[in-house]
Design a protein around this motif. Structure first.
Motif, PDB file in Angstrom:
ATOM      1  N   VAL A  73       0.997  -1.418  -0.330  1.00  0.00           N
ATOM      2  CA  VAL A  73      -0.375   0.167   0.422  1.00  0.00           C
ATOM      3  C   VAL A  73       0.920   1.856   0.016  1.00  0.00           C
ATOM      4  N   GLY A  74       2.016   1.342  -0.851  1.00  0.00           N
ATOM      5  CA  GLY A  74       2.955   2.519  -0.063  1.00  0.00           C
ATOM      6  C   GLY A  74       3.713   2.501   0.139  1.00  0.00           C
ATOM      7  N   LEU A  75       3.685   1.679   1.539  1.00  0.00           N
ATOM      8  CA  LEU A  75       4.243   2.173   3.024  1.00  0.00           C
ATOM      9  C   LEU A  75       5.844   1.767   3.258  1.00  0.00           C
ATOM     10  N   LYS A  76       6.339   2.288   4.219  1.00  0.00           N
ATOM     11  CA  LYS A  76       7.603   1.338   4.673  1.00  0.00           C
ATOM     12  C   LYS A  76       7.535   1.594   6.202  1.00  0.00           C
ATOM     13  N   LEU A  77       8.753   0.769   6.519  1.00  0.00           N
ATOM     14  CA  LEU A  77       8.458   0.044   7.694  1.00  0.00           C
ATOM     15  C   LEU A  77       8.587   1.619   8.839  1.00  0.00           C
ATOM     16  N   SER A  78       9.319   2.678   8.415  1.00  0.00           N
ATOM     17  CA  SER A  78       9.604   3.382   8.537  1.00  0.00           C
ATOM     18  C   SER A  78       8.725   4.486   8.521  1.00  0.00           C
ATOM     19  N   ASP A  79       7.310   4.132   8.275  1.00  0.00           N
ATOM     20  CA  ASP A  79       5.850   4.475   8.371  1.00  0.00           C
ATOM     21  C   ASP A  79       4.827   4.442   9.621  1.00  0.00           C
ATOM     22  N   VAL A  80       5.929   3.492  10.732  1.00  0.00           N
ATOM     23  CA  VAL A  80       5.270   2.951  11.448  1.00  0.00           C
ATOM     24  C   VAL A  80       6.077   2.838  13.104  1.00  0.00           C
ATOM     25  N   LYS A  81       5.776   2.602  13.759  1.00  0.00           N
ATOM     26  CA  LYS A  81       6.324   2.815  14.781  1.00  0.00           C
ATOM     27  C   LYS A  81       6.704   1.351  16.001  1.00  0.00           C
ATOM     28  N   LEU A  82       7.568   0.358  15.172  1.00  0.00           N
ATOM     29  CA  LEU A  82       8.252  -0.767  15.832  1.00  0.00           C
ATOM     30  C   LEU A  82       8.166  -0.880  17.624  1.00  0.00           C
ATOM     31  N   VAL A  83       7.725  -1.565  18.469  1.00  0.00           N
ATOM     32  CA  VAL A  83       7.475  -2.023  19.334  1.00  0.00           C
ATOM     33  C   VAL A  83       7.523  -3.280  19.458  1.00  0.00           C
ATOM     34  N   THR A  84       9.093  -3.356  19.770  1.00  0.00           N
ATOM     35  CA  THR A  84       9.767  -4.786  20.376  1.00  0.00           C
ATOM     36  C   THR A  84       8.932  -5.924  21.563  1.00  0.00           C
ATOM     37  N   ALA A  85       8.703  -7.041  21.509  1.00  0.00           N
ATOM     38  CA  ALA A  85       8.273  -7.410  21.967  1.00  0.00           C
ATOM     39  C   ALA A  85       9.250  -8.442  22.383  1.00  0.00           C
ATOM     40  N   ALA A  86       8.906  -9.390  24.076  1.00  0.00           N
ATOM     41  CA  ALA A  86      10.235 -10.522  23.778  1.00  0.00           C
ATOM     42  C   ALA A  86      10.094 -10.889  24.048  1.00  0.00           C
ATOM     43  N   ASP A  87       8.868 -12.070  24.116  1.00  0.00           N
ATOM     44  CA  ASP A  87       8.528 -13.449  24.036  1.00  0.00           C
ATOM     45  C   ASP A  87       6.793 -13.328  23.813  1.00  0.00           C
ATOM     46  N   ASP A  88       5.995 -11.878  23.698  1.00  0.00           N
ATOM     47  CA  ASP A  88       4.680 -12.681  23.329  1.00  0.00           C
ATOM     48  C   ASP A  88       4.398 -10.771  23.327  1.00  0.00           C
ATOM     49  N   THR A  89       3.269 -10.826  21.873  1.00  0.00           N
ATOM     50  CA  THR A  89       3.013  -9.271  21.831  1.00  0.00           C
ATOM     51  C   THR A  89       1.001  -9.091  21.795  1.00  0.00           C
ATOM     52  N   VAL A  90       0.940  -9.970  22.397  1.00  0.00           N
ATOM     53  CA  VAL A  90      -0.784  -9.663  22.821  1.00  0.00           C
ATOM     54  C   VAL A  90      -0.549  -9.287  24.460  1.00  0.00           C
ATOM     55  N   PRO A  91       0.201  -9.310  25.223  1.00  0.00           N
ATOM     56  CA  PRO A  91       0.389  -8.221  26.152  1.00  0.00           C
ATOM     57  C   PRO A  91       0.237  -6.580  25.990  1.00  0.00           C
ATOM     58  N   LEU A  92       0.442  -6.415  24.982  1.00  0.00           N
ATOM     59  CA  LEU A  92       1.354  -4.952  24.601  1.00  0.00           C
ATOM     60  C   LEU A  92      -0.579  -4.182  23.713  1.00  0.00           C
ATOM     61  N   LEU A  93      -1.257  -6.041  23.097  1.00  0.00           N
ATOM     62  CA  LEU A  93      -2.286  -5.292  22.674  1.00  0.00           C
ATOM     63  C   LEU A  93      -3.353  -4.798  23.686  1.00  0.00           C
ATOM     64  N   LEU A  94      -3.780  -5.818  24.545  1.00  0.00           N
ATOM     65  CA  LEU A  94      -4.443  -5.956  25.767  1.00  0.00           C
ATOM     66  C   LEU A  94      -4.452  -5.053  26.357  1.00  0.00           C
ATOM     67  N   GLN A  95      -2.816  -4.814  26.642  1.00  0.00           N
ATOM     68  CA  GLN A  95      -2.747  -2.880  28.086  1.00  0.00           C
ATOM     69  C   GLN A  95      -2.907  -1.672  27.650  1.00  0.00           C
ATOM     70  N   ASP A  96      -3.345  -2.189  25.807  1.00  0.00           N
ATOM     71  CA  ASP A  96      -2.937  -0.397  24.685  1.00  0.00           C
ATOM     72  C   ASP A  96      -2.016  -0.207  24.878  1.00  0.00           C
ATOM     73  N   LYS A  97      -1.187  -0.527  24.646  1.00  0.00           N
ATOM     74  CA  LYS A  97       0.512  -0.032  24.491  1.00  0.00           C
ATOM     75  C   LYS A  97       0.994   0.010  22.567  1.00  0.00           C
ATOM     76  N   VAL A  98       0.280  -1.113  21.839  1.00  0.00           N
ATOM     77  CA  VAL A  98      -0.055  -1.015  20.975  1.00  0.00           C
ATOM     78  C   VAL A  98      -0.988  -0.412  19.799  1.00  0.00           C
ATOM     79  N   ASP A  99      -1.459  -0.095  18.379  1.00  0.00           N
ATOM     80  CA  ASP A  99      -2.275  -0.182  18.094  1.00  0.00           C
ATOM     81  C   ASP A  99      -2.844  -1.859  17.196  1.00  0.00           C
TER      82      ASP A  99
END
Length: 291
Positions: free
Chosen positions: A120-146
């Motif tokens: 869709v014409g975007l690059k990685l630099s167009d989003v902010k990456l938040v790295t999870a050590a072992d599980d991305t789910v808590p980041l979403l459930l706690q509204d730390k990422v979109d």
């Protein structure tokens, strides 16, 4: 058999059923199903012949072969790529511009996300990456990422079992990423050549376990619970039931093709994960599957 994760997960179910029901034993095999010390060790064990067979990923096989490790995929675990973007509510891909994305620190996750964004014409630099050590789910459930990255039978299952709702899933395969199965059974090529009959017996017994586990998920989950009583069975149950839907369409089980691998190999070169690749059929074989 060395597995893909240090802790037992639902993906192991067919192999656990094959062992519990004596299918390996009936085939004259003494199979030990072993977790690796870390997720990075599976191919090390297989490539150095500390394990004969492995449950691993297509990309790990590709990386191992890039290092001249003696490994080959002997069966694909499902026939499609079920990785993608997961969110609490539906969204259109262009809307992720400027958003935060929870992701794992592995090359393939970033590569697939990059392919999706490029569509869709975007690059990685167009989003902010938040790295999870072992599980991305808590980041979403706690509204730390979109948005988070993950698969339908792991992260989505975890959200359903712990978050109490069915998340929105956007498949990478529909947005520029190759439709390559994520998981495979693999073997040490030196062991395979010396023990072809044992390898065929192993794959045949594993297929019996897979068939049983797919046809009777409830009984299969009882086997899992018996072997790993401390497991979170709510999560495991959702994950296995979702996995059944992925495995059922693949007939015959474990069968592979050049088409499954071509997109992965091309993407790996295009995204700079490896400098070059061999022919698709050098990474896989159906020789050890029942005729």
């Amino acid at each position: 058999m060395i597995m893909e994760w240090p802790v037992a997960d639902a993906f192991w179910t067919p192999f656990l059923v094959a062992k519990d029901k004596g299918y390996y034993k009936d085939a004259g095999l003494d199979v030990t199903i072993t977790p690796p010390p870390t997720v990075a060790d599976t191919m090390k064990f297989l490539g150095t012949a500390q394990a004969d067979m492995a449950f691993t990923t297509t990309l790990d096989v590709l990386f191992a072969r890039d290092q001249d490790a003696p490994v080959v995929a002997t069966g694909s675990y499902g026939g499609s790529n079920n990785w993608g973007l997961i969110a609490k509510a539906p969204f259109d891909l262009p809307q992720v511009k400027g958003k935060t994305v929870g992701i794992y620190n592995d090359a393939w996750s970033k590569a697939q996300l990059s392919l999706m964004l490029n569509s869709v014409g975007l690059k990685l630099s167009d989003v902010k990456l938040v790295t999870a050590a072992d599980d991305t789910v808590p980041l979403l459930l706690q509204d730390k990422v979109d948005v988070i990255t993950g698969v339908t039978n792991a992260e989505s299952s975890e959200i359903r079992s712990t978050g109490g709702f069915d998340p929105f899933f956007m498949p990478a395969r529909d947005h520029g990423a190759p439709n390559t199965p994520i998981f495979v059974v693999a073997g040490n090529t030196e062991w395979l050549k010396k023990n072809p009959d044992q390898a065929r017996s192993f794959m045949a017994a594993s297929i019996k376990g897979l068939d049983d586990a797919v046809q009777n998920p409830t009984a299969a989950l009882e086997v899992f619970k018996k072997m790993y009583p401390s497991a979170d069975m709510g999560f495991v149950t959702d994950a296995w039931n979702t996995t059944v839907g992925i495995l059922k369409p693949q007939q015959p089980p474990f069968v592979q093709s050049d088409q499954q691998w071509e997109g992965l190999l091309k993407a790996a070169v295009d995204q700079g994960l490896v400098k070059s690749v061999g022919a698709p059929n050098t990474y896989w074989t159906n020789d050890y599957l029942p005729k």
